[in-house]
Design an enzyme around this catalytic site. Structure first.
Site, mmCIF file in Angstrom:
data_model
loop_
_atom_site.group_PDB
_atom_site.id
_atom_site.type_symbol
_atom_site.label_atom_id
_atom_site.label_comp_id
_atom_site.label_asym_id
_atom_site.label_seq_id
_atom_site.Cartn_x
_atom_site.Cartn_y
_atom_site.Cartn_z
ATOM 1 N N LYS A 193 0.827 -1.209 0.000
ATOM 2 C CA LYS A 193 0.000 0.000 0.000
ATOM 3 C C LYS A 193 0.864 1.264 0.000
ATOM 4 C CE LYS A 193 -2.527 -0.832 3.717
ATOM 5 N NZ LYS A 193 -2.188 -2.163 4.230
ATOM 6 N N ARG B 17 -11.295 2.007 9.346
ATOM 7 C CA ARG B 17 -10.916 0.683 9.804
ATOM 8 C C ARG B 17 -12.123 -0.125 10.245
ATOM 9 N NH1 ARG B 17 -5.301 -0.462 11.442
ATOM 10 N NH2 ARG B 17 -4.291 1.404 10.762
ATOM 11 N N ARG C 168 12.142 -7.119 6.715
ATOM 12 C CA ARG C 168 12.174 -5.664 6.589
ATOM 13 C C ARG C 168 13.095 -5.027 7.634
ATOM 14 N NH1 ARG C 168 6.559 -2.471 5.885
ATOM 15 N NH2 ARG C 168 6.270 -2.811 8.099
ATOM 16 N N ARG D 229 11.593 -3.253 13.072
ATOM 17 C CA ARG D 229 10.529 -2.629 13.864
ATOM 18 C C ARG D 229 9.917 -3.660 14.798
ATOM 19 N NH1 ARG D 229 7.015 0.164 9.249
ATOM 20 N NH2 ARG D 229 8.254 2.021 8.880
ATOM 21 N N ARG E 7 -0.708 -8.931 13.958
ATOM 22 C CA ARG E 7 -1.134 -7.855 13.052
ATOM 23 C C ARG E 7 -1.976 -8.387 11.906
ATOM 24 N NH1 ARG E 7 4.128 -5.378 11.064
ATOM 25 N NH2 ARG E 7 2.923 -3.872 9.878
#
Ligand code: ZN
Length: 213
Positions: free
Chosen positions: A13, A88, A127, A160, A171
């Site tokens: 995204k 959301r 990542r 992260r 998540r």
């Protein structure tokens, strides 16, 4: 045209938004940035949101909705906006529709990036983010020139907290639970792109052709 992007974390995204901003001169609204700005400027909504965020709670819908409305009104962003991370919930989606209709606008299309969970898990766990400039790398597909440090400023690259394996699973689960009612709600406005093994260029072309933008 106003667009909403839906898709698992790591589905692309962010990359797609950057493309829309650059090529189609659209504006990107990040609710994360909105929260931060309101908190920094100590607005009433910011202070309310802060209480929830600090105690690790979900910010109630009405606060988020008011923040978004406020931002759109102040900047006159009734058109040409990319919604990402908001709405959301179906409640937020309805509130946004009502607000836009009252202002002679609408959310035109919802782009759903359909991608295999395996692919995003792989992306997220590889990542790395620069601790200083926030540039994003990937151990496998976009490695820095020198291992562990940023190409731009030589600062340390970190994983992260969100991207730790135990948090990735949570998540994805939360995202799926939140998104499926939204897919039902938006129903005929959904433009589904199955990204599969397509590269980002192919994906972007599919969307531009499909939406005629
Ligand atoms: Zn950096």
């Amino acid at each position: 045209m106003n667009l909403l992007l839906l898709g698992l974390p790591g589905s692309g995204k962010g990359t797609f938004s950057e493309h829309l901003e650059k090529e189609k001169k659209m504006l990107h609204m990040s609710t994360g940035d909105l929260f931060r700005k309101n908190i920094d400027n100590k607005t009433k909504l910011g202070l309310d949101a802060k209480k929830y965020l600090e105690s690790g709670k979900y910010v109630p819908d009405h606060i988020t909705i008011d923040m978004v409305k406020d931002y759109i009104k102040k900047n006159n962003y009734f058109d040409n906006l990319i919604y990402d991370g908001f709405p959301r919930t179906v409640f937020q989606a309805q509130a946004l529709d009502d607000f836009l209709i009252e202002n002679n606008s609408k959310l035109d299309k919802v782009i759903y990036i359909d991608i295999q969970e395996e692919i995003v898990v792989n992306r997220l766990k590889n990542r790395l983010v620069c601790s200083k400039c926030q540039s994003i790398y990937n151990k496998k597909t976009k490695a820095p020139l020198k291992e562990g440090v940023c190409d731009f400023d030589g600062e340390k690259l970190l994983t992260r907290k969100d991207d730790l394996p135990e948090n990735i699973a949570i998540r994805l689960q939360v995202y799926k639970e939140q998104t499926s009612p939204l897919l039902d709600y938006y129903n005929e406005r959904i433009f589904n792109v199955n990204i599969g093994d397509h590269n980002i260029e192919e994906f972007i072309k599919t969307v531009y052709d499909g939406l005629k933008i």
